[in-house]
Design a protein around this motif. Structure first.
Motif, PDB file in Angstrom:
ATOM      1  N   TYR A 159       0.810  -1.219   0.000  1.00 45.67           N
ATOM      2  CA  TYR A 159       0.000   0.000   0.000  1.00 45.67           C
ATOM      3  C   TYR A 159       0.844   1.271   0.000  1.00 45.67           C
ATOM      4  N   LEU A 160       2.144   1.115   0.169  1.00 43.60           N
ATOM      5  CA  LEU A 160       3.027   2.252  -0.074  1.00 43.60           C
ATOM      6  C   LEU A 160       3.129   2.544  -1.563  1.00 43.60           C
ATOM      7  N   VAL A 161       2.743   1.562  -2.362  1.00 40.69           N
ATOM      8  CA  VAL A 161       2.937   1.653  -3.814  1.00 40.69           C
ATOM      9  C   VAL A 161       1.636   1.913  -4.566  1.00 40.69           C
ATOM     10  N   ILE A 162       0.525   1.260  -4.151  1.00 40.99           N
ATOM     11  CA  ILE A 162      -0.707   1.303  -4.942  1.00 40.99           C
ATOM     12  C   ILE A 162      -1.197   2.727  -5.235  1.00 40.99           C
ATOM     13  N   PRO A 163      -1.343   3.616  -4.240  1.00 37.83           N
ATOM     14  CA  PRO A 163      -1.868   4.953  -4.556  1.00 37.83           C
ATOM     15  C   PRO A 163      -0.985   5.708  -5.543  1.00 37.83           C
ATOM     16  N   SER A 164       0.339   5.663  -5.324  1.00 38.19           N
ATOM     17  CA  SER A 164       1.244   6.350  -6.251  1.00 38.19           C
ATOM     18  C   SER A 164       1.198   5.712  -7.633  1.00 38.19           C
ATOM     19  N   ASN A 172       1.363   8.650 -16.659  1.00 34.86           N
ATOM     20  CA  ASN A 172       2.510   8.097 -17.375  1.00 34.86           C
ATOM     21  C   ASN A 172       2.564   6.597 -17.130  1.00 34.86           C
ATOM     22  N   ARG A 173       1.961   5.817 -18.029  1.00 26.70           N
ATOM     23  CA  ARG A 173       1.891   4.371 -17.846  1.00 26.70           C
ATOM     24  C   ARG A 173       3.263   3.703 -17.780  1.00 26.70           C
ATOM     25  N   PRO A 174       4.228   4.069 -18.649  1.00 26.61           N
ATOM     26  CA  PRO A 174       5.559   3.449 -18.535  1.00 26.61           C
ATOM     27  C   PRO A 174       6.199   3.686 -17.164  1.00 26.61           C
ATOM     28  N   ALA A 175       6.035   4.896 -16.624  1.00 22.95           N
ATOM     29  CA  ALA A 175       6.603   5.191 -15.311  1.00 22.95           C
ATOM     30  C   ALA A 175       5.926   4.356 -14.234  1.00 22.95           C
ATOM     31  N   ALA A 176       4.597   4.173 -14.358  1.00 23.09           N
ATOM     32  CA  ALA A 176       3.875   3.356 -13.386  1.00 23.09           C
ATOM     33  C   ALA A 176       4.357   1.907 -13.429  1.00 23.09           C
ATOM     34  N   ALA A 178       7.299   0.882 -14.496  1.00 24.86           N
ATOM     35  CA  ALA A 178       8.668   0.853 -13.977  1.00 24.86           C
ATOM     36  C   ALA A 178       8.675   0.846 -12.458  1.00 24.86           C
ATOM     37  N   MET A 179       7.771   1.610 -11.848  1.00 28.32           N
ATOM     38  CA  MET A 179       7.704   1.664 -10.395  1.00 28.32           C
ATOM     39  C   MET A 179       7.344   0.294  -9.821  1.00 28.32           C
ATOM     40  N   LEU A 180       6.389  -0.400 -10.460  1.00 28.57           N
ATOM     41  CA  LEU A 180       6.013  -1.727  -9.979  1.00 28.57           C
ATOM     42  C   LEU A 180       7.156  -2.715 -10.119  1.00 28.57           C
ATOM     43  N   ILE A 181       7.899  -2.621 -11.231  1.00 26.56           N
ATOM     44  CA  ILE A 181       9.032  -3.525 -11.448  1.00 26.56           C
ATOM     45  C   ILE A 181      10.098  -3.310 -10.367  1.00 26.56           C
ATOM     46  N   VAL A 182      10.406  -2.040 -10.072  1.00 28.68           N
ATOM     47  CA  VAL A 182      11.386  -1.735  -9.029  1.00 28.68           C
ATOM     48  C   VAL A 182      10.914  -2.265  -7.684  1.00 28.68           C
ATOM     49  N   PHE A 183       9.635  -2.091  -7.391  1.00 37.69           N
ATOM     50  CA  PHE A 183       9.077  -2.568  -6.125  1.00 37.69           C
ATOM     51  C   PHE A 183       9.231  -4.081  -6.003  1.00 37.69           C
ATOM     52  N   CYS A 184       8.929  -4.795  -7.081  1.00 36.84           N
ATOM     53  CA  CYS A 184       9.042  -6.253  -7.047  1.00 36.84           C
ATOM     54  C   CYS A 184      10.500  -6.693  -6.932  1.00 36.84           C
ATOM     55  N   LEU A 185      11.421  -5.980  -7.585  1.00 35.09           N
ATOM     56  CA  LEU A 185      12.840  -6.305  -7.468  1.00 35.09           C
ATOM     57  C   LEU A 185      13.322  -6.102  -6.034  1.00 35.09           C
ATOM     58  N   LEU A 186      12.864  -5.016  -5.401  1.00 32.59           N
ATOM     59  CA  LEU A 186      13.220  -4.789  -3.995  1.00 32.59           C
ATOM     60  C   LEU A 186      12.661  -5.904  -3.117  1.00 32.59           C
TER      61      LEU A 186
END
Length: 359
Positions: A159-164, A172-176, A178-186
Motif C-alpha cells: 500500500y506504499l505503492v498502490i496509490p502512487s 505516465n503508464r511506462p513510469a507506473a 517501472a515503479m512496480l518492477i522496481v518494487f518487485c525487485l526490492l
C-alpha cells in the motif's frame, strides 16, 4: 436503505464479507488442527501441520486479493469523483483501520507473556510487528504469537505503492510500470521468493479492480458449473503448491479473482452461503478474528478440544465487541480526518497558481 461503505467510500460488496469469513475460517481451522495442543494422527501419510497449512495459505491468498481489489476500487472511485487521489487521506484511513487493533493485540500478548501465561521471543521482536517488517528476511516477530503479522507487513508495504501507482497510471503508464518492477525487485532482494509471490496476489486484486468491466463480461460467459469446478480446484492446487509445484500458485492467482467475480455476479448456492448473515457478520470483523485467532490457537500445555472450543468462541465474541465499540469509532474518526485532509488539499490546489502547459 443506506448503503454501507468500504474504506475509501466505495459501496460495500456484501458477498466479499462472506469470502472474508471463509478466508479467516481457513486460517483458524488450519492453525487449530495443525499448531494447537490438539493432537491429531498423521493424515494421508503426512503430519497434521503439513496437511492443514495449505488451507491457511489459501485463506491468506483470498485476503490479499480482496484487499487489493477493494483498496484499488476505492481509490479509483476517489479519482473519478474528485479528479485526484489524496495520499495523506488514504494513509490516515489506513492508520486508524489497521493500527489500533494491532496495538491492542500486541499489548495483550506482551501482558500475558509478562504474567508467564504464554512465551514469546522477546518484547523487541514482538514490537517489530508495528514496523510492518515481519516478512523481511524471515524476521522474528515474537514467535508464534506475532508470526502471523507477516501478512500485514506484505499488505502495508504494497500500500506504499498502490496509490502512487494509480496516480502515475493516469499520467505516465511506462513510469507506473517501472515503479512496480522496481518494487518487485526490492521485494525479491529483501524478502524470500515465497513472500514476493504474495505481492502478486494483492496485485491480482488491483488488476481485477482496474479491469473490472472486462472481467465481468468474461465471467458472465462462464457456464454455471465452472464456478463450482474452480471452487473445488482452489484447495487442491493449494496442496499441490505446498508439495512444491509452484505453478499451482500461479493458477490460484487466476482462480481467486474469477471466483470473487463469479459470486458477485452469478446466482448460485455458494453465493447464498456467502450472503448468509452469520458469514457476513464474521466477515465484517475478520481482521480482528485474524489477529486474535493466533492467541486462541496457541499451544497451551495440556489444553484439549473443549478448551480450544471456548478459546475460539471467545475470539469471535471479542472481535465482535472490539469492532463495534472500539474499532468502528476509530475508523469513523479516520474517515473524518481523511475528509478534512481531502478538503485542505483541494483548497490548496484551487488556490495554487496554474502551471504553464508544455507543448
Amino acid at each position: 436503505m443506506t448503503k454501507q461503505r468500504n474504506e475509501g467510500g466505495a459501496d460495500r460488496i456484501e458477498v466479499l464479507d462472506g469470502w472474508r469469513a471463509i478466508s479467516v475460517g481457513l486460517v483458524l481451522v488450519a492453525h487449530l488442527l495443525g499448531h494447537s495442543s490438539i493432537k491429531l494422527p498423521d493424515l494421508f501419510g503426512a503430519p497434521a501441520l503439513a496437511t492443514f497449512d495449505p488451507l491457511a495459505r489459501l485463506g491468506v491468498d483470498i485476503f490479499f486479493v480482496i484487499s487489493g481489489f477493494v483498496i484499488c476500487r476505492g481509490l479509483m472511485r476517489e479519482r473519478r469523483e474528485t479528479g485526484r487521489i489524496s495520499l495523506p487521506a488514504f494513509y490516515a484511513r489506513r492508520v486508524f483501520r489497521i493500527g489500533p487493533p494491532l496495538v491492542a493485540y500486541l499489548a495483550c500478548v506482551a501482558l500475558l507473556a509478562w504474567m508467564g501465561v504464554v512465551e514469546i521471543h522477546g518484547y523487541g521482536p514482538l514490537a517489530r510487528a508495528l514496523t510492518f517488517t515481519c516478512n523481511i528476511a524471515n524476521a522474528d516477530c515474537g514467535g508464534w504469537l506475532g508470526g502471523h503479522t507477516w501478512s500485514l507487513s506484505v499488505e502495508e508495504q504494497f500500500y506504499l505503492v498502490i496509490p502512487s501507482f494509480l496516480v502515475l497510471l493516469a499520467q505516465n503508464r511506462p513510469a507506473a510500470l517501472a515503479m512496480l518492477i522496481v518494487f518487485c525487485l526490492l521485494g525479491l532482494v529483501f524478502s524470500a521468493f515465497d513472500i514476493l509471490i504474495q505481492f502478486v496476489f494483492i496485485g491480482a486484486g488491483v488488476a481485477l479492480a482496474l479491469n473490472e468491466d472486462s472481467v465481468r463480461r468474461a465471467v458472465r460467459l462462464l457456464p454455471s458449473w465452472a464456478g463450482y469446478a474452480l471452487l473445488a480446484a482452489a484447495p487442491a492446487l493449494g496442496w499441490a503448491r505446498h508439495a512444491g509445484y509452484e505453478l499451482a500458485g500461479l493458477a490460484i492467482v487466476a482462480i481467486i479473482p474469477t471466483l470473487l467475480m463469479w459470486t458477485m455476479l452469478r446466482p448460485s448456492h455458494w453465493r447464498d452461503v456467502l450472503l448468509s448473515p452469520p458469514l457476513r457478520a464474521v466477515g465484517r470483523v475478520s481482521y480482528g478474528v485474524y489477529l486474535w485467532q493466533q492467541l486462541a490457537t496457541y499451544p497451551f500445555a495440556g489444553a484439549g478440544a473443549l478448551f480450544y472450543l471456548g478459546a475460539v468462541a471467545g475470539c469471535l465474541a471479542w472481535s465482535l465487541v472490539s469492532f463495534h465499540w472500539i474499532e468502528t469509532p476509530l475508523i469513523d474518526f479516520g474517515a473524518r480526518l481523511s475528509r478534512r485532509l481531502k478538503q485542505a488539499q483541494a483548497s490548496n490546489f484551487s488556490c495554487a497558481p496554474a502551471l504553464p502547459r508544455t507543448q
